[in-house]
Design a protein around this motif. Structure first.
Motif, mmCIF file in Angstrom:
data_model
loop_
_atom_site.group_PDB
_atom_site.id
_atom_site.type_symbol
_atom_site.label_atom_id
_atom_site.label_comp_id
_atom_site.label_asym_id
_atom_site.label_seq_id
_atom_site.Cartn_x
_atom_site.Cartn_y
_atom_site.Cartn_z
ATOM 1 N N HIS A 173 0.965 -1.114 0.006
ATOM 2 C CA HIS A 173 0.079 -0.085 0.074
ATOM 3 C C HIS A 173 1.071 1.284 -0.026
ATOM 4 O O HIS A 173 2.169 1.210 0.084
ATOM 5 C CB HIS A 173 -0.927 -0.032 1.042
ATOM 6 C CG HIS A 173 -0.406 -0.342 2.457
ATOM 7 N ND1 HIS A 173 -1.127 -0.253 3.688
ATOM 8 C CD2 HIS A 173 0.829 -0.569 2.914
ATOM 9 C CE1 HIS A 173 -0.406 -0.529 4.801
ATOM 10 N NE2 HIS A 173 0.810 -0.665 3.974
ATOM 11 N N GLN A 178 3.496 7.860 4.222
ATOM 12 C CA GLN A 178 3.158 8.635 5.296
ATOM 13 C C GLN A 178 4.161 8.708 6.133
ATOM 14 O O GLN A 178 4.389 9.742 6.586
ATOM 15 C CB GLN A 178 1.809 7.711 6.139
ATOM 16 C CG GLN A 178 0.600 7.988 5.623
ATOM 17 C CD GLN A 178 -0.314 7.274 6.846
ATOM 18 O OE1 GLN A 178 -0.105 7.234 7.976
ATOM 19 N NE2 GLN A 178 -1.471 6.698 6.238
ATOM 20 N N GLN A 212 -2.342 3.487 -6.136
ATOM 21 C CA GLN A 212 -2.951 4.148 -4.867
ATOM 22 C C GLN A 212 -2.725 5.659 -4.604
ATOM 23 O O GLN A 212 -1.747 5.929 -5.257
ATOM 24 C CB GLN A 212 -2.705 3.386 -3.445
ATOM 25 C CG GLN A 212 -3.587 2.034 -3.340
ATOM 26 C CD GLN A 212 -3.149 1.553 -1.742
ATOM 27 O OE1 GLN A 212 -2.438 1.781 -1.309
ATOM 28 N NE2 GLN A 212 -4.217 0.332 -1.370
ATOM 29 N N GLU A 214 -2.412 8.102 -1.351
ATOM 30 C CA GLU A 214 -2.533 8.180 0.267
ATOM 31 C C GLU A 214 -2.924 9.603 0.466
ATOM 32 O O GLU A 214 -2.305 10.334 -0.386
ATOM 33 C CB GLU A 214 -1.210 7.630 0.697
ATOM 34 C CG GLU A 214 -1.322 7.309 2.241
ATOM 35 C CD GLU A 214 -1.666 6.019 2.444
ATOM 36 O OE1 GLU A 214 -2.083 5.239 1.330
ATOM 37 O OE2 GLU A 214 -2.079 5.879 3.690
ATOM 38 N N PHE A 253 -8.622 -0.402 10.698
ATOM 39 C CA PHE A 253 -7.328 -0.550 9.965
ATOM 40 C C PHE A 253 -6.427 -0.384 11.301
ATOM 41 O O PHE A 253 -6.579 0.239 11.972
ATOM 42 C CB PHE A 253 -6.980 0.579 9.040
ATOM 43 C CG PHE A 253 -8.113 0.534 7.785
ATOM 44 C CD1 PHE A 253 -7.712 -0.504 6.575
ATOM 45 C CD2 PHE A 253 -8.810 1.396 7.785
ATOM 46 C CE1 PHE A 253 -8.663 -0.156 5.777
ATOM 47 C CE2 PHE A 253 -9.681 1.647 6.619
ATOM 48 C CZ PHE A 253 -9.409 0.593 5.764
ATOM 49 N N PHE A 255 -3.650 1.001 11.320
ATOM 50 C CA PHE A 255 -2.970 2.438 11.193
ATOM 51 C C PHE A 255 -3.626 3.456 11.532
ATOM 52 O O PHE A 255 -3.428 4.729 11.747
ATOM 53 C CB PHE A 255 -2.020 2.493 10.123
ATOM 54 C CG PHE A 255 -2.609 1.815 8.851
ATOM 55 C CD1 PHE A 255 -2.124 0.377 8.586
ATOM 56 C CD2 PHE A 255 -3.519 2.512 8.132
ATOM 57 C CE1 PHE A 255 -2.715 -0.129 7.619
ATOM 58 C CE2 PHE A 255 -4.217 1.840 6.891
ATOM 59 C CZ PHE A 255 -3.714 0.520 6.832
ATOM 60 N N GLY A 286 -10.457 3.696 2.227
ATOM 61 C CA GLY A 286 -10.221 3.531 3.411
ATOM 62 C C GLY A 286 -9.802 4.700 4.187
ATOM 63 O O GLY A 286 -9.217 5.416 3.522
ATOM 64 N N SER A 287 -10.276 5.213 5.278
ATOM 65 C CA SER A 287 -9.669 6.267 6.044
ATOM 66 C C SER A 287 -9.758 6.044 7.568
ATOM 67 O O SER A 287 -10.306 5.063 8.128
ATOM 68 C CB SER A 287 -10.459 7.160 5.794
ATOM 69 O OG SER A 287 -11.855 7.195 6.185
ATOM 70 N N ALA A 309 -6.025 10.183 7.785
ATOM 71 C CA ALA A 309 -5.297 9.594 6.616
ATOM 72 C C ALA A 309 -6.375 8.788 5.939
ATOM 73 O O ALA A 309 -7.202 8.489 6.330
ATOM 74 C CB ALA A 309 -4.304 8.489 7.228
ATOM 75 N N PHE A 310 -6.220 8.778 4.574
ATOM 76 C CA PHE A 310 -7.004 7.933 3.633
ATOM 77 C C PHE A 310 -6.321 7.379 2.458
ATOM 78 O O PHE A 310 -5.113 7.777 2.370
ATOM 79 C CB PHE A 310 -8.102 8.868 3.188
ATOM 80 C CG PHE A 310 -7.560 9.839 2.188
ATOM 81 C CD1 PHE A 310 -7.319 9.788 0.887
ATOM 82 C CD2 PHE A 310 -7.570 11.310 2.750
ATOM 83 C CE1 PHE A 310 -6.839 10.626 -0.148
ATOM 84 C CE2 PHE A 310 -7.160 12.255 1.769
ATOM 85 C CZ PHE A 310 -6.879 11.893 0.761
ATOM 86 N N GLY A 311 -6.659 6.139 2.001
ATOM 87 C CA GLY A 311 -5.963 5.614 0.967
ATOM 88 C C GLY A 311 -7.147 4.954 0.041
ATOM 89 O O GLY A 311 -8.243 4.582 0.483
HETATM 90 N N1 PHE Z 1 -3.588 1.454 3.453
HETATM 91 C C1 PHE Z 1 -4.764 0.909 3.324
HETATM 92 C C2 PHE Z 1 -5.075 -0.094 2.345
HETATM 93 O O1 PHE Z 1 -4.436 -0.138 1.327
HETATM 94 C C3 PHE Z 1 -5.768 2.136 2.939
HETATM 95 C C4 PHE Z 1 -5.807 3.205 3.876
HETATM 96 C C5 PHE Z 1 -5.041 4.145 4.275
HETATM 97 C C6 PHE Z 1 -6.837 3.186 5.087
HETATM 98 C C7 PHE Z 1 -4.949 5.053 5.147
HETATM 99 C C8 PHE Z 1 -6.835 4.068 6.160
HETATM 100 C C9 PHE Z 1 -5.860 4.850 6.172
HETATM 101 O O2 PHE Z 1 -5.800 -0.702 2.189
#
Ligand code: PHE
Length: 354
Positions: A173, A178, A212, A214, A253, A255, A286-287, A309-311
């Protein structure tokens, strides 16, 4: 002498090119030309006659020479004019529409995402695709025994025989970026991290390599409300739909805490996807709020700072926006597909053009 003058001045005037002019010059004032022959005759004249005829002949010679020079300059000018006319090019004409290559939808969408978040003050951070397991997992609160390691279908790199350090991985990912961004700039921080990621998976919606982006925002008082606004703003701009509705679904998640998966309201009427209306929901990302342990791993004091954070999958949002049915086609390098779904080099994303 007047006859001579008339004859040669006429011929000079009528000479159509430099070669003709040169022929006239030789015939008139060349070594064996008519004027030279007349000059030779001066010797046979009486001194009185010579006094009259000499200056006249010299004057005639000068007159012919300067007429030749003038005609020569005129011929050169005309030649230049003709060339300028023949080689004239209208640079304002429209170009030919035949396209030479095209921009891949992944590149186009990455540009679009970058432009939208740049408007909101996010910079772009990048990191390596081959990572240590510390950046890909441990720093993100995924310790060695954590089941998420197994779930991610990680590609492990080879280590030499007898080297028992943990193997490098192909990042699963963009989240390790980050940590690198936190290390590089500290808090406050606002960045997006687009790039390739890898998981051992292959079907219509999964490829072993995909893309992706981020996003992280860290400050003293960042909350889920900021996250929600940011993502709504992004979706409105990206999907070019004014009415957008997002649903935050509690999730997990390692993190982030709390964590949420985000769905967008949509309808599939008649097989075409419409965003912002209907009774269906489509998961897009996702976040969550960055876990204190993750801030700590990035060298940021979680008692002073917090952030979201989100991805999300770039390929996935590209498929949604441009109606691309099969993820695998992104990586097939099929020219017909690229011609159909690709973008022209000058088709700038909406935000860039504004
Ligand atoms: N890293 C997660 C994934 O690949 C996505 C994510 C990123 C979720 C940052 C929450 C915060 O599925």
């Amino acid at each position: 002498m007047d006859d001579l003058r008339e004859k040669y001045i006429g011929q000079i005037r009528d000479a159509a090119d430099e070669a003709a002019l040169e022929a006239v010059r030789l015939a008139a004032v060349g070594k064996k030309g008519e004027v030279a022959l007349k000059m030779r005759e001066l010797g046979k004249m009486t001194p009185e006659e010579r006094q009259v005829a000499g200056p006249k002949l010299n004057a005639l010679k000068d007159e012919i020479n300067s007429a030749i020079a003038a005609r020569k300059a005129a011929l050169e000018d005309a030649a230049l004019e003709a060339r300028l006319r023949d080689e004239w090019l209208d640079v304002t004409l429209p170009t030919r529409t035949r396209r030479v290559g095209s921009i891949h939808p992944i590149s186009q969408v990455t540009e679009e995402v970058t432009a939208i978040f740049a408007d909101m003050g996010f910079s772009v951070a990048e990191g390596p695709q081959i990572e240590t397991d510390w950046y890909n997992f441990d720093a993100l609160n995924i310790p060695g025994h954590h089941p998420a390691r197994a779930e991610m279908d990680t590609f492990y790199m080879h280590r030499a025989e007898g080297d028992d350090r943990p193997p490098h991985v192909l990042r699963t990912h963009t989240s390790p970026v980050q940590i690198k961004a936190m290390e590089a700039t500290g808090a406050p921080l606002r960045a997006i991290c687009p790039g390739r990621v890898y998981r051992a998976d292959y079907d219509q919606t999964h490829t072993p390599m995909f893309n992706q982006v981020e996003g992280i925002a860290i400050d003293r008082d960042i909350s889920m409300a900021n996250l929600k606004w940011c993502l709504e703003e992004f979706c409105r701009a990206f999907f070019e739909v004014d009415e957008i509705e997002l649903r935050f679904r509690a999730s997990h998640f390692p993190f982030t805490e709390p964590s949420a998966e985000v769905d967008i309201r949509c309808s599939w009427e008649g097989g075409t996807l419409k965003l912002g209306e209907g009774d269906d929901w489509l998961e897009i990302l996702g976040s969550g709020m960055i876990h204190p342990k993750v801030l700590q791993a990035g060298g940021i004091d979680p008692d002073q700072w917090q952030g979201f954070a989100f991805g999300m999958g770039i390929d996935r949002i590209a498929m949604l926006k441009y109606g691309i049915p099969d993820l695998r086609a992104f990586f097939d390098s099929d020219l017909r597909w690229l011609r159909h779904y690709g973008f022209g080099a000058l088709q700038a994303p909406a935000r860039h053009a504004g």
